[in-house]
Design an enzyme around this catalytic site. Sequence first.
Site, short mmCIF file in Angstrom:
data_model
loop_
_atom_site.label_atom_id
_atom_site.label_comp_id
_atom_site.label_asym_id
_atom_site.label_seq_id
_atom_site.Cartn_x
_atom_site.Cartn_y
_atom_site.Cartn_z
N ASP A 1 21.87 -94.51 28.71
CA ASP A 1 22.55 -95.80 28.51
C ASP A 1 21.61 -97.00 28.46
O ASP A 1 20.66 -97.11 29.23
CB ASP A 1 23.55 -96.02 29.66
CG ASP A 1 24.68 -95.00 29.63
OD1 ASP A 1 24.63 -94.09 28.79
OD2 ASP A 1 25.60 -95.13 30.45
N GLU B 1 25.80 -87.29 23.80
CA GLU B 1 25.10 -86.41 24.74
C GLU B 1 23.67 -86.91 24.98
O GLU B 1 22.81 -86.15 25.41
CB GLU B 1 25.21 -84.92 24.38
CG GLU B 1 24.68 -84.50 23.05
CD GLU B 1 23.19 -84.34 23.03
OE1 GLU B 1 22.53 -85.28 22.51
OE2 GLU B 1 22.66 -83.30 23.48
N TRP B 2 23.48 -88.21 24.70
CA TRP B 2 22.27 -88.96 25.11
C TRP B 2 20.98 -88.43 24.49
O TRP B 2 19.88 -88.66 25.01
CB TRP B 2 22.15 -88.98 26.65
CG TRP B 2 23.45 -89.16 27.36
CD1 TRP B 2 24.37 -90.15 27.12
CD2 TRP B 2 24.03 -88.32 28.37
NE1 TRP B 2 25.46 -89.99 27.93
CE2 TRP B 2 25.28 -88.88 28.71
CE3 TRP B 2 23.60 -87.17 29.03
CZ2 TRP B 2 26.12 -88.32 29.68
CZ3 TRP B 2 24.42 -86.60 29.99
CH2 TRP B 2 25.66 -87.18 30.31
N GLY B 3 21.12 -87.69 23.39
CA GLY B 3 19.91 -87.22 22.71
C GLY B 3 19.20 -86.08 23.41
O GLY B 3 18.05 -85.77 23.10
N ASP C 1 31.82 -87.63 25.57
CA ASP C 1 30.67 -87.73 26.49
C ASP C 1 30.23 -86.34 26.98
O ASP C 1 30.85 -85.33 26.67
CB ASP C 1 31.09 -88.64 27.66
CG ASP C 1 29.93 -89.48 28.18
OD1 ASP C 1 28.77 -89.14 27.94
OD2 ASP C 1 30.22 -90.49 28.87
C1 GLA Z 1 28.11 -92.31 30.02
C2 GLA Z 1 27.99 -92.88 28.62
C3 GLA Z 1 28.36 -94.36 28.64
C4 GLA Z 1 29.78 -94.52 29.17
C5 GLA Z 1 29.90 -93.89 30.54
C6 GLA Z 1 31.33 -93.85 31.01
O1 GLA Z 1 27.16 -92.86 30.86
O2 GLA Z 1 26.69 -92.70 28.11
O3 GLA Z 1 28.24 -94.92 27.34
O4 GLA Z 1 30.68 -93.92 28.27
O5 GLA Z 1 29.41 -92.55 30.55
O6 GLA Z 1 31.47 -93.23 32.25
#
Ligand code: GLA
Length: 402
Positions: free
Chosen positions: A216, A194-196, A161
């Site tokens: 998310d 890393e969410w893009g 993450d």
């Molecule tokens: C981030 C990630 C999620 C999850 C949480 C856990 O938000 O994007 O998928 O792993 O952390 O804290």
Amino acid sequence: MHHLIRRAARTVALLCFIATTPAHADGTLKLEAPKPNVAPTPPMGWNSWNKFACNVSEKLIREQADAMVASGMKDAGYQYLVIDDCWQKSRDADGNIQADPERFPSGMKALADYVHAKGLKFGLYSDAGSLTCEGRPGSAGHEFQDARQYAKWGVDYLKYDWCNTGTRNAEAAYTIIAKALRASGRDIVLSICEWGTDHPERWGPTVGHLWRTTHDIYDGWESTKDKGNGMTNVLDMQAARGGVSAPNAWNDPDMLEVGNGGMTTTEYESHFSLWAMLAAPLIAGNDLSKMDADTVRILTNKDVIAVDQDPLGLQGRRALKEGDLEVWVRPLAGGEHAVVLFNRGKTPADMKLNWDLLGLPANQKADVKDLWSKKVTKGVSGSYGGKVAPHGVIMVRIKAAP
Ligand code: GLA
């Protein structure tokens, strides 16, 4: 004399440093060891986060492993059991990462052994920052030590993450953990999370096996102010990111919400169908030990899974959009196609696919299999369609006659 020896020693040390530290002009570390071939098709499994968040324990993971086998999920192709955030508690005096002793009293090695004995694979979560998103110890500065520990425990998959990373460069940070995993002596899938935010599609294919493209997902049809990205919002963000997916290198539009209760059965069928069109990792995020018949039927639909797992590894694209009505097309191995007719509207819609969207002449005959009703129609030419339920799909596989 003394001075000369010292200078020579310094020069030798400097040369050794240059020889062993592959730092490049752009400041990134380059990977020498090849990426292990552990995700030739999108990974399939289960992750604790969507349903259980921090409420993880060895008891839960054992139950989910048992249920993955008993429910038919394993037979359908699911194999990874991944513990997300909150399994880790602290580091010992030598810096070794420690599982929460209250929640994992038998330790991670014993749990990995249990999962492996079921014929499944075991995954963990960490973070490139000092702390994980939930404030547990992250891997910054401990990458090689952690990778060695994971390998000792028998970890097969690492979700990594991006919380608490300050001004770190994402490519460089993920390259360090990739190097550490590749030096660990065990083949481990690297799931970049890393969410893009820093173009993972540019460096992700070299560094890891899959990379998140969005923030998310939450268990709902579309976004609300406080909750973030509903399923259709993630889909729209992903639609713009086609053309990158390939074997061992997958776009990851986040884990599945099927079975978590926030969408209707029809919406979950759409979610699952569209994730398969995207060649997305199929990581279930529900309680596998308490699934109703529809949840099992959706998650184990072998025809839809076969589209997701198609060996060509091409991501499908939204080929047509007219208001709420969309046609998604995915080329499959052997010249076949998967097609989804997707009705985002609130009323039923008559929809159809014209052969020209597949590059086929109108008089070309083809066999069409509906992947949800299982109905096969032979010798179809020109177009195929039907009535699509609100928020629903018709998903078919089309094979042109020779
Ligand atoms: C981030 C990630 C999620 C999850 C949480 C856990 O938000 O994007 O998928 O792993 O952390 O804290």
